[in-house]
Design a protein around this motif. Sequence first.
Motif, short mmCIF file in Angstrom:
data_model
loop_
_atom_site.label_atom_id
_atom_site.label_comp_id
_atom_site.label_asym_id
_atom_site.label_seq_id
_atom_site.Cartn_x
_atom_site.Cartn_y
_atom_site.Cartn_z
N ALA A 33 73.58 71.52 83.65
CA ALA A 33 73.87 72.13 84.96
C ALA A 33 73.66 71.14 86.10
CB ALA A 33 72.99 73.37 85.16
N GLN A 34 72.65 70.27 85.95
CA GLN A 34 72.41 69.24 86.98
C GLN A 34 73.55 68.22 87.00
OE1 GLN A 34 68.49 67.55 86.25
NE2 GLN A 34 67.65 69.60 85.92
N ILE A 35 74.07 67.89 85.81
CA ILE A 35 75.19 66.94 85.74
C ILE A 35 76.44 67.54 86.39
CG2 ILE A 35 76.68 65.61 84.18
CD1 ILE A 35 73.65 64.69 84.38
N PRO A 48 74.27 77.89 87.80
CA PRO A 48 73.65 78.55 86.65
C PRO A 48 73.62 77.63 85.43
CG PRO A 48 75.83 79.48 87.10
CD PRO A 48 75.51 78.56 88.24
N ALA A 49 72.66 77.87 84.54
CA ALA A 49 72.55 77.07 83.30
C ALA A 49 73.80 77.28 82.45
CB ALA A 49 71.31 77.50 82.53
N ILE A 50 74.24 76.21 81.80
CA ILE A 50 75.40 76.32 80.90
C ILE A 50 74.96 75.87 79.51
CG2 ILE A 50 77.21 76.05 82.64
CD1 ILE A 50 77.32 73.07 81.94
N VAL A 51 75.65 76.39 78.50
CA VAL A 51 75.31 76.03 77.12
C VAL A 51 76.37 75.06 76.61
CG1 VAL A 51 74.89 76.85 74.78
CG2 VAL A 51 74.18 78.24 76.73
N THR A 52 75.97 73.79 76.44
CA THR A 52 76.92 72.76 76.02
C THR A 52 76.64 72.25 74.61
OG1 THR A 52 75.51 71.10 77.07
CG2 THR A 52 77.31 71.97 78.39
N THR A 77 78.22 67.28 78.53
CA THR A 77 78.67 68.06 79.69
C THR A 77 80.14 67.79 80.00
OG1 THR A 77 76.42 67.86 80.55
CG2 THR A 77 78.09 68.67 82.08
N ILE A 78 80.55 66.51 79.90
CA ILE A 78 81.96 66.16 80.13
C ILE A 78 82.87 66.90 79.14
CG2 ILE A 78 83.64 64.26 79.84
CD1 ILE A 78 81.52 62.38 81.04
N ASP A 79 82.49 66.86 77.86
CA ASP A 79 83.31 67.53 76.84
C ASP A 79 83.45 69.02 77.15
OD1 ASP A 79 83.50 65.06 75.68
OD2 ASP A 79 82.06 65.46 74.07
N TYR A 80 82.36 69.62 77.60
CA TYR A 80 82.35 71.05 77.96
C TYR A 80 83.26 71.29 79.16
CZ TYR A 80 80.41 75.43 79.88
OH TYR A 80 80.24 76.69 80.40
N MET A 81 83.13 70.46 80.21
CA MET A 81 83.92 70.65 81.44
C MET A 81 85.41 70.46 81.19
SD MET A 81 81.44 68.75 84.22
CE MET A 81 82.44 69.07 85.69
N ILE A 82 85.74 69.44 80.38
CA ILE A 82 87.16 69.18 80.09
C ILE A 82 87.75 70.34 79.29
CG2 ILE A 82 88.74 67.69 78.78
CD1 ILE A 82 87.03 65.29 79.67
#
Length: 518
Positions: free
Chosen positions: A374-376, A405-409, A286-291
């Motif tokens: 998504a929870q993270i 919403p759900a995200i695809v990581t 999730t971190i890699d996706y958000m960054i």
Amino acid sequence: MARKMKTMDGNQAAAHASYAFSEVAAIFPITPSSVMPEHVDEWATEGRQNILGETVQVTEMQSEAGAAGAVHGALAAGALTTTFTASQGLLLMIPDIYKIAGEQLPGVFDVSARAVASHALSIFGDHSDVMACRQTGAALLCESSVQEVMDLTPVAHLAALKGKLPFINFFDGFRTSHEIQKIEEWDYEDLKDMVDWEYIDAFRQNALNPNHPVERGSAQNPDIFFQAREACNPYYDALPAIVQEYMDKVNKKIGTNYALFNYHGAPDAEHVIVAMGSVNETIEETIDYMIEKTGAKVGLIKVRLYRPFATDAFLKAIPKTVKTISVLDRTKEPGSIGEPLYLDVVAALSDSEFKNVTVLSGRYGLGSKDTTPAQIVAVYNNKEKKRFTIGINDDVTHLSLEVGPAIVTTPAGTVNCKFWGLGADGTVGANKNSIKIIGDNTDKYAQAYFDYDSKKSGGVTMSHLRFGDKPIKSTYLIKRANFVACHNPSYMTKFNMVQELVDGGTFLLNCTWSKDEV
């Protein structure tokens, strides 16, 4: 040093590494740890040799309490000893763990952490069992993935010998113990290389022996008990450095960077999560996706050595820019001011440069509740709730966070497959074979997880398979699949299965109906 790639679950990884360092295994089966002693028993029967050139002596007792007593006796007699357990089984071992720690015996308890029965029984995973042992004096070492179980289980065995203390070596029940991954496997010659034989010799010298009698298991009065109890302090003070020393030996062998606390994320992170276990894989993803998507200033501290808690090493892992720390605990201690890991973090920060950082306390994943990216994201977005839960809708005390919403990581190009079956119809077994064939016969990374209720045979089973060209850290259930198979036609009227397909995905219905009837 090249290691063989092999497809296996977390239980097999733990058993493979522990077998190398064990002379005796005292066992009693309990879900989800039973697979570990099964492997050990099977290998011993086949005559597999440990690093000492011996086969492991496996003894099944009549309960976990008996297994722990046998571990205590075997260690006192100078045999390298291991056991495997979880949940209520671990709780039955607690009196013996106090004794084994008090007598400074280097046993290893491999635990696939599982919920302890409270208002109801749950055979599924969380940390309520290992958290009940944090006062016993055993060291607690945690792994987040099948690969880490393989890599770090030797650290528990080696540090126990040098540090003269027992280890509870734990990982998440089901989510790690039963997740199948393609991983690198230790060669026993490499494990042998990392052994400091003088500590095995010292352990043998310390064994009960009529030729040099010693007093053990005395009873002490108030005049000396307290002083003698405090005398163990130097061993606990020294242990974190010993664990890091063996982590460094592992790092040197295989090119990893394991530490007591590992940081992942933005170097200038402002919101950092602290967590243990398989959720770390999801948080990393999730971190890699958000960054990548937003340049978010977020990070994660992965706790590996939970006891003894090494405050200095923990503080070193925190980015100087941090403003908020969210601690995620996979346990519930009703009536407490906060969950165990949260309280440790607060205590560690209290006297440091980070004493003014906001610390939030969250619960997640009890009884194997799924924890998604998504929870993270919701945890990182949370500013208001000092105490919160994720993964449920708490309409009683309103602690749950609003999840977006759900995200695809999962890495692009990963193929996601979901198979719906009926317990004991062969779907799960076939999928275990499929993922091992893909893992062992192609150069693709592979992951499989099997989601079923505690009825097992006769219940609904959902097999979640992923494979692709990049390592897979998605330690949560598949919600969007390229391929969905239904192996029980009656599910067509009961479950939303087709809805989980991505556009252009394939749906397979296994039935006796003609095309027109379908």
